[in-house]
Structures are given as C-alpha cells and as structure tokens.
Design a protein around this motif. Structure first.
Motif, PDB file in Angstrom:
ATOM      1  N   SER A  41      97.380  21.951  61.549  1.00 23.77           N
ATOM      2  CA  SER A  41      97.416  23.267  62.215  1.00 23.77           C
ATOM      3  C   SER A  41      98.429  24.190  62.034  1.00 23.77           C
ATOM      4  CB  SER A  41      97.069  22.730  63.743  1.00 23.77           C
ATOM      5  OG  SER A  41      96.151  22.039  64.121  1.00 23.77           O
ATOM      6  N   GLN A  83      91.848  25.599  66.955  1.00 23.14           N
ATOM      7  CA  GLN A  83      91.089  24.301  67.439  1.00 23.14           C
ATOM      8  C   GLN A  83      90.584  24.368  68.753  1.00 23.14           C
ATOM      9  OE1 GLN A  83      94.377  21.432  66.307  1.00 23.14           O
ATOM     10  NE2 GLN A  83      92.989  19.624  66.549  1.00 23.14           N
ATOM     11  N   ASP A 157      90.206  25.278  61.646  1.00 20.47           N
ATOM     12  CA  ASP A 157      91.026  24.213  62.077  1.00 20.47           C
ATOM     13  C   ASP A 157      90.100  23.157  62.787  1.00 20.47           C
ATOM     14  OD1 ASP A 157      92.808  22.521  62.852  1.00 20.47           O
ATOM     15  OD2 ASP A 157      94.271  24.045  63.927  1.00 20.47           O
TER      16      ASP A 157
END
Ligand code: ADP
Ligand code: MG
Length: 321
Positions: A41, A83, A157
């Motif tokens: 990330s 995310q 992500d």
C-alpha cells in the motif's frame, strides 16, 4: 512509461521501502505481491503522490514531485483505489460512479456510467444507495469510480479483497480485458497470488523493504527462488534431496508443489499417508516422508495409515536443484 528510481520510504525510523527501482511500459499490468505489512500500500501511495520519497518517480518524461509540491495530493492522470474505498453513503451507486464526471454533457455521462456499471456488474443496483450495499458491492462501485475518468495509470490496492468467489473470477476477467482494450497501465497490490497469476505481465515480490524477486508470474511460479515466493502461489513442499535420492549426502532441499508429486507404487520413495483434505477437483494429502510432512495432490483419497510410493520427475528435480 512509469519509472521508479531508488524509491525509499519510512513512516518512522524503520524503512518500509529501501531503494526500489523498476519500470513499467504503457499498457502493462504489474502485480505487487507479498505478505501483509511488506509495503504494498505504501508503494502505491508513493506513486500516486500521497507520500513523499527522496527517490525519483517519472511518468513518461515528467517527474512526479509528490505532496511537497502538489497542494492537492495525487496526480490527475492517475487513479488510485484505496484499500478503504470511501463512497458517499447517501448517494446511489450511479451517482457515486458519476461523481467526478463532467455534467456538461449529461447524455455522455449517462452512457459512461452505464458502461462502467456493466464492467463491475452493478447495473441492477444502479439506483441503490451506497449505504445499503455490502462490502463487496461497495468495492465494485469504488472500482468503477476509479475508472470513470479514464486514467492513464490505475493503482488498485487489494481490489478484490471484499468480493466473493462467485463474482471474483468474472469480475477480474471483465476488468482486465477492459484495461487491456483501453491500454491502461495498471498496478495491482495484493496478498492473493490468484489475483496476480493470470493477468499480470510482471510480478514484483516485496520483502524486507526490497524487491525480493521479480519476473513474469509464470517464471516466478515455475522457478521460485525460495520458499517465500513459492508459498505465495499456494501449498509448497521443501524436500530434503537425500529423501528422494539415496546417493545424495548434502542437506540440500528442493521446492516441489503438491501437484508435481504423483503416487506410484513402483517407486522406492515411500511415504505414510496421514490425512486427506477434499479440494474439489482433487484431494490434498498430507503424508510423512522420513519424518517430514509433505503434501501431495491425488485425484482420489488414500487410506490413512497406508504406506505408498511417490514419484517426482527427475527433470523437475534437476531444474529445482
Ligand atoms: P501492506 O499494504 O503490504 O500490507 P503497508 O504499506 O500498509 O503494507 O505497511 C507497511 C508497513 O508500514 C507496515 O509495517 C505498517 O505497519 C507500517 N505503516 C503503514 N502505515 C503506517 C502509518 N500511517 N504510520 C506508521 N506505520 C505505518
Ligand atoms: Mg495494504
């Protein structure tokens, strides 16, 4: 072309990424894999421009200067699917997807939203409010929103982390063929190698702040440099060579996937069957080879407690030595 040169980053003292360099051609699909916490990330945030690095990042000939130079973080031609997808809960699916699309040409906007709804298979839920969606549905909407203003570079992500298996395969196929058709360069960060295996042109494995291995998914799968890389693709055995070949005296080990071992009662290599695990198309069988646990794939289950012979192709053993 995307180019990273000596990209490093630390949140605190300990470096999360150390001197990463790689490049990616237009339209290529890169998967960044590695265990949780390895910096996937962070890498995407650095490329997008949310975090600052002392290294250099170029898109074509333009250097991306990051948050110390851009008042609004993020580059306009890059889209980033975080995310934690943040949708507007009171807005509908269609409104969320079209949020960043221009209102100048309403018909064009409607057409584009319709097209994106199809890519993520959300047509039927177009008028549902985002707050009523499941995690997986929200993730699909966030994906469509990232595609809305066709980016040159797309950073995803863990894009399928909340999406169930029923949809995942189809969605992956749709998404990646859409990206290929539009020649969109894409980086997918994932801990799940099945996300990476079939669609990526290149794979980077991150570990200990560095590029631990890189190559095409096929190269990494067929010739894994070590157990860490091999285990990203599933179950893996690390077998002492002397357990396969009596003439071997060293303590050398080789990596063998369970499907590369077959049952052969003529073989002199004997194992004890310990446990059967049903896996749909085959059974994964835990067996004991000279006190070492190994896993074998077999079309049927085997009787627990039996002693059986196993075979591994000599060519494979030679290649993995
Ligand atoms: P991955 O995406 O591969 O799981 P991350 O890039 O999220 O990994 O995190 C890499 C490392 O940096 C981890 O050890 C994580 O705990 C740490 N980290 C991530 N975000 C922060 C933050 N905002 N502050 C401090 N440490 C962080
Ligand atoms: Mg992550």
């Amino acid at each position: 072309m995307l180019k990273l040169k000596n990209v490093s980053f630390a949140y605190l003292e300990k470096p999360v990424l150390k001197n990463l360099s790689f490049s990616l051609k237009k339209g290529e699909n890169l998967s960044v894999i590695g265990e949780s916490g390895c910096g996937k990330s962070t890498l995407l945030k650095l490329i997008y421009g949310l975090l600052h690095t002392d290294g250099k990042i170029f898109w074509n000939d333009q250097e991306l200067l990051g948050p110390q130079y851009n008042i609004v973080p993020g580059e306009p031609f890059i889209k980033y699917l975080a995310q934690d997808f943040d949708l507007m809960p009171p807005l509908t699916v269609a409104e969320n997807i079209g949020k960043h699309l221009s209102n100048m040409y309403p018909r064009k906007k409607t057409r584009r939203v319709k097209e994106l709804l199809e890519v993520v298979e959300m047509t039927e839920l177009a008028d549902e409010k985002a707050k009523h969606l499941s995690g997986g549905q929200q993730q699909r909407v966030a994906l469509a929103r990232a595609l809305a203003n066709e980016p040159e570079l797309l950073l995803l992500d863990e894009p399928f982390s909340h999406i169930d298996h029923f949809r995942k395969n189809n969605l992956r196929r749709q998404l990646f063929s859409y990206l290929a058709e539009k020649n969109i360069t894409c980086i997918v960060a994932t801990h799940d190698s099945t996300d990476a295996l079939s669609f990526a042109d290149k794979t980077i494995v991150l570990k200990n702040a560095k590029i631990h291995a890189e190559g095409s998914p096929k190269q990494l799968y067929q010739n894994p440099p070590n157990k860490y890389v091999a285990s990203l693709f599933g179950e893996i055995n690390e077998i002492m060579l002397k357990n396969l070949d009596r003439s071997e005296t060293s303590r050398k080990k080789i990596l063998v996937y369970p499907h590369e071992i077959s049952v052969s009662n003529k073989s002199e290599i004997k194992v004890g069957v310990r446990k059967n695990f049903f896996r749909g198309q085959h059974y994964l069988i835990k067996a004991d080879l000279n006190d070492q646990d190994i896993f074998i794939e077999n079309p049927t289950n085997l009787k627990e407690g039996d002693t059986i012979g196993i075979k591994i192709s000599p060519k494979l053993i030679e290649a993995r030595k």
